[in-house]
Scaffold this motif. Sequence first.
Motif, PDB file in Angstrom:
ATOM      1  N   MET B   1       0.845  -1.202   0.000  1.00 52.95           N
ATOM      2  CA  MET B   1       0.000   0.000   0.000  1.00 52.95           C
ATOM      3  C   MET B   1       0.879   1.249   0.000  1.00 52.95           C
ATOM      4  O   MET B   1       1.517   1.559   0.995  1.00 52.95           O
ATOM      5  CB  MET B   1      -0.916  -0.049   1.228  1.00 52.95           C
ATOM      6  N   LEU B   3      -0.101   4.374  -0.473  1.00 51.74           N
ATOM      7  CA  LEU B   3      -0.758   5.563   0.075  1.00 51.74           C
ATOM      8  C   LEU B   3      -0.499   5.725   1.573  1.00 51.74           C
ATOM      9  O   LEU B   3      -0.185   6.808   2.053  1.00 51.74           O
ATOM     10  CB  LEU B   3      -2.257   5.421  -0.199  1.00 51.74           C
ATOM     11  N   TYR B   4      -0.641   4.614   2.294  1.00 52.11           N
ATOM     12  CA  TYR B   4      -0.593   4.711   3.754  1.00 52.11           C
ATOM     13  C   TYR B   4       0.805   4.431   4.280  1.00 52.11           C
ATOM     14  O   TYR B   4       1.050   3.438   4.956  1.00 52.11           O
ATOM     15  CB  TYR B   4      -1.649   3.788   4.375  1.00 52.11           C
ATOM     16  N   LEU B   9       0.599   7.564   8.476  1.00 50.24           N
ATOM     17  CA  LEU B   9      -0.118   6.888   9.567  1.00 50.24           C
ATOM     18  C   LEU B   9       0.276   7.479  10.922  1.00 50.24           C
ATOM     19  O   LEU B   9      -0.560   7.643  11.804  1.00 50.24           O
ATOM     20  CB  LEU B   9       0.156   5.385   9.532  1.00 50.24           C
ATOM     21  N   CYS B  60     -10.924  11.475   6.814  1.00 53.65           N
ATOM     22  CA  CYS B  60     -10.097  10.342   6.431  1.00 53.65           C
ATOM     23  C   CYS B  60      -8.639  10.565   6.855  1.00 53.65           C
ATOM     24  O   CYS B  60      -8.242  11.667   7.204  1.00 53.65           O
ATOM     25  CB  CYS B  60     -10.187  10.103   4.925  1.00 53.65           C
ATOM     26  N   VAL B  61      -7.868   9.505   6.786  1.00 52.39           N
ATOM     27  CA  VAL B  61      -6.464   9.538   7.179  1.00 52.39           C
ATOM     28  C   VAL B  61      -5.710  10.643   6.430  1.00 52.39           C
ATOM     29  O   VAL B  61      -4.941  11.400   7.015  1.00 52.39           O
ATOM     30  CB  VAL B  61      -5.809   8.156   6.906  1.00 52.39           C
ATOM     31  N   LEU B  62      -5.960  10.737   5.127  1.00 49.68           N
ATOM     32  CA  LEU B  62      -5.222  11.707   4.314  1.00 49.68           C
ATOM     33  C   LEU B  62      -5.473  13.140   4.736  1.00 49.68           C
ATOM     34  O   LEU B  62      -4.545  13.926   4.903  1.00 49.68           O
ATOM     35  CB  LEU B  62      -5.641  11.553   2.854  1.00 49.68           C
ATOM     36  N   ARG B 102      -8.565  11.683  -4.762  1.00 50.87           N
ATOM     37  CA  ARG B 102      -8.111  11.817  -3.379  1.00 50.87           C
ATOM     38  C   ARG B 102      -7.278  13.070  -3.143  1.00 50.87           C
ATOM     39  O   ARG B 102      -6.952  13.389  -2.009  1.00 50.87           O
ATOM     40  CB  ARG B 102      -7.355  10.550  -2.951  1.00 50.87           C
TER      41      ARG B 102
END
Lengths: 404, 118
Positions: B1, B3-4, B9, B60-62, B102
């Motif tokens: 992944m 993105l994360y 994180l 969201c996380v982003l 995103r």
Amino acid sequence: MLSDNIRRQFPVFAEPVNKNLAFLDNAASTQKPAAVLEAIDRCYRTSYANVHRGIYRLSEAATTAYENARVITARFLQARQLEEIIFTRNATEALNLVAQTYSQRLKPGDEVLLSQLEHHANLVPWQQMGKRYGFTVRFLPLTPDGRLDLDKLDEYLTTKTKVVALSAMSNVLGTVTELKVIIPRARALGALVVVDAAQMASHRPLDVQTLDCDFLAFSGHKVFGPSGVGVLYGKRARLEDLPPFQYGGSMINEVQWDDSTWADIPAKFEAGTPAIAEVIGLGAALEFVMSLGWQDYMTYEDELTRYALPKLLAVTGLHLLGPSTPQNRGPVFAFTIAGVHPHDLSSVLDDLNIAVRSGHHCAQPLHRLYNISATTRASATIYNSKEDFDRLIEGIEKAKRLFS
Amino acid sequence: MDLYQQNILDHYKHPQHRGELKAADKRSTAANPSCGDSVIFYLQTRDDKIVQARWMGEGCVLSQAAADMLAEFVQAKTLAEVVALKKEELLKLVGVELGPNRVRCALLPLEALHQALK
């Protein structure tokens, strides 16, 4: 199994990059079978010209193919007369056609009854016409299980109700609505009945005779057809009674400098050059659906629903919107996961080649009702398998581990 | 992944600059109604400099990680520098390749920050 044989008929899944794709965003739009692609290709390669005008072989061939799609669509909906089938751009345009023309005769004190599970397409047109013409829009509430609360029907459906416009199936909750109960009662009060079948069209057979609705709308792209074409069914007398929706070529009879007269239906509501190849493609899509046989089709989808529902409900932290029992619900599952934002879940799933949708799914007021701004939605159709849902659940667990 | 990544994180799970700032003299909210993400920026300024920047938000996380990274980045910067801060610079700060759907998540904090300085 039905899905193996059917999946092979969709070229998109033969692409190497899509071999392992679990496409679970069918409530938004469906993939296209080879028969549809071939029909569109054949139209452009062999017999394309503008329809209803040219006195030459090619135009006549195009016109014949275009009108044949109307014959197929009438059969798909059990409409008795071809003139009752209007081709539009999509379900949204079909619903706008009805709302924007019929509302002209509504006035303050009149009521239009919708439900709390409506898609924006069947909500915003009536809401805005209500502002323009002064009538009131009311929303039949939902039960905690996400079904229409029929106990409240008497309170909401009254002699003031001039229009009842309802979705046949929710694109968020998966609920199949009780139209057979509601429509006769709306009829008895003399209300106009409009059905938004955009979601229903690819899940259950539609029969406008049994439903006894005045209007019914659906989109081609949600039932394996191309985007850019939708259908409005209307009872002949109702369509003849309405003023035109859009003005221009094809919809006129005689045009003077200062006035015009209108063509007969269906042309009266098909202004301008239509989406010729797309309409022909839609015809092929509806033939494809009917060739599968609705009984097998529904049995398979029900099997998927009965498989996925308990598995999803067993996931710790998963909150499902909509009915938690499989009766009168389709394989459309919107949910939240505690501690995982829907966008992040979608991204994690996408990495595993699982396509789902995140957001409000064109139903903001419904999400507000549940006090959430966004959900993740997995929606299946006949080319999906139980394995797609197994992978979905593994993906959800992976996201939970990643973000905890 | 891709993105994360760990740093994203980390900012999401253990934000360093999240929380209300009582001494703030400028504040502004930006929200993305399509997904429900929201970010509030609090700025305490003196003369033409940022003394302290904090943020609050949900989403969201982003969007939340980007808000924390942005708050860290603007500490002690001049107001002119912050006003001139470009989208591309924030995306570089976030440091991961983002698809068109995103990018909006990551840019939401910048919208809130710029609005606070208007």
